[in-house]
Design an enzyme around this catalytic site. Sequence first.
Site, PDB file in Angstrom:
ATOM      1  N   GLY A   1       0.826  -1.195   0.000  1.00  0.00           N
ATOM      2  CA  GLY A   1       0.000   0.000   0.000  1.00  0.00           C
ATOM      3  C   GLY A   1       0.860   1.246   0.000  1.00  0.00           C
ATOM      4  O   GLY A   1       1.680   1.429   0.889  1.00  0.00           O
ATOM      5  N   SER A   2       0.723   2.107  -0.984  1.00  0.00           N
ATOM      6  CA  SER A   2       1.677   3.194  -1.126  1.00  0.00           C
ATOM      7  C   SER A   2       1.224   4.173  -2.199  1.00  0.00           C
ATOM      8  O   SER A   2       0.049   4.234  -2.540  1.00  0.00           O
ATOM      9  CB  SER A   2       3.050   2.614  -1.470  1.00  0.00           C
ATOM     10  OG  SER A   2       2.890   1.594  -2.424  1.00  0.00           O
ATOM     11  N   ARG A   3       2.193   4.895  -2.771  1.00  0.00           N
ATOM     12  CA  ARG A   3       1.862   5.926  -3.749  1.00  0.00           C
ATOM     13  C   ARG A   3       3.022   6.116  -4.724  1.00  0.00           C
ATOM     14  O   ARG A   3       4.184   5.888  -4.370  1.00  0.00           O
ATOM     15  CB  ARG A   3       1.589   7.239  -3.015  1.00  0.00           C
ATOM     16  CG  ARG A   3       1.028   8.339  -3.903  1.00  0.00           C
ATOM     17  CD  ARG A   3       0.616   9.503  -3.048  1.00  0.00           C
ATOM     18  NE  ARG A   3       1.420  10.683  -3.288  1.00  0.00           N
ATOM     19  CZ  ARG A   3       1.451  11.730  -2.475  1.00  0.00           C
ATOM     20  NH1 ARG A   3       0.781  11.714  -1.345  1.00  0.00           N
ATOM     21  NH2 ARG A   3       2.180  12.765  -2.775  1.00  0.00           N
TER      22      ARG A   3
END
Length: 289
Positions: free
Chosen positions: A247-249
């Site tokens: 989960g990240s960007r």
Amino acid sequence: MSDENAPEPQSPAVSDPLAPLADPAPVAAPAIIAETPLTVPGTPVNAGPLPLVPGESAKYRIPDMHPEGRKFVGIALVAVLFFGFVLEWSWLAWPLAGVALWIAAFFRDPVRVTPLGEGMIVSPADGLVSLITMVDAPRQLVGDDGLAAGQVARISVFMNVFDVHINRAPIAGRMTRIVYVPGKFLNADLDKASDENERQYFVMEDASGVRVGFTQIAGLVARRIMKWVEPGQTLKVGERFGLIRFGSRVDVYLPAGYVPSVAVGQRAVAGETVLARRGVSVMSGSHSQ
């Protein structure tokens, strides 16, 4: 009075086409020409592992699991066997089996068909286009082998724990800069995550000299950023370059003259969605419905 015994007039001799030729004259063997595949000008080059024959339809295939996920799935399955068969705690084994299934899905690596053409930047990540804004180019991206200093447009793509986390090259070209920066693990959906979270910066340069910067940013759950490339390495557009767990960007910094082709709130698909184009914007606005 005709003579019945008179010989019939002879017709001109005609050679039998089926009769074999006697002692045919030697014929020179034709020169051997090496066969080369013919290419039609303007035919797009296949950029992914899914070659399609003209006239055939694409078929769904179950995504492969990236090798990076095998050890995590193995750990989860060992836990399922231990609690389910050794301790006979079925109430715990079943949820762990669900966790193992989710981990396998998290590391899925689907085939992507990447659009080809000049003046396009494709999304390096699956997820939600969470922000489009003007910012100062990060100092880690600025330099002789990086971007020019000044204001640039930034598109942020937020990945939740259910998105594909394989990252893909936004353009075709050469990696000119990679910079890793340790940091915090704030919610990647926050704007300040671009400056405070653990992150990894990349700059790619295409054949015309245009440079695109992009950043892998760790999130609240993500605890490791992985890269599979080094400076000087060349990549095709849509080719895999890294992974973020869990989960990240990803931020993309647009070169001068490029405008976004997506809107905030839109879903992006890594290696397929065109994030930006060179020239005039293809959208005047957007609305949710």
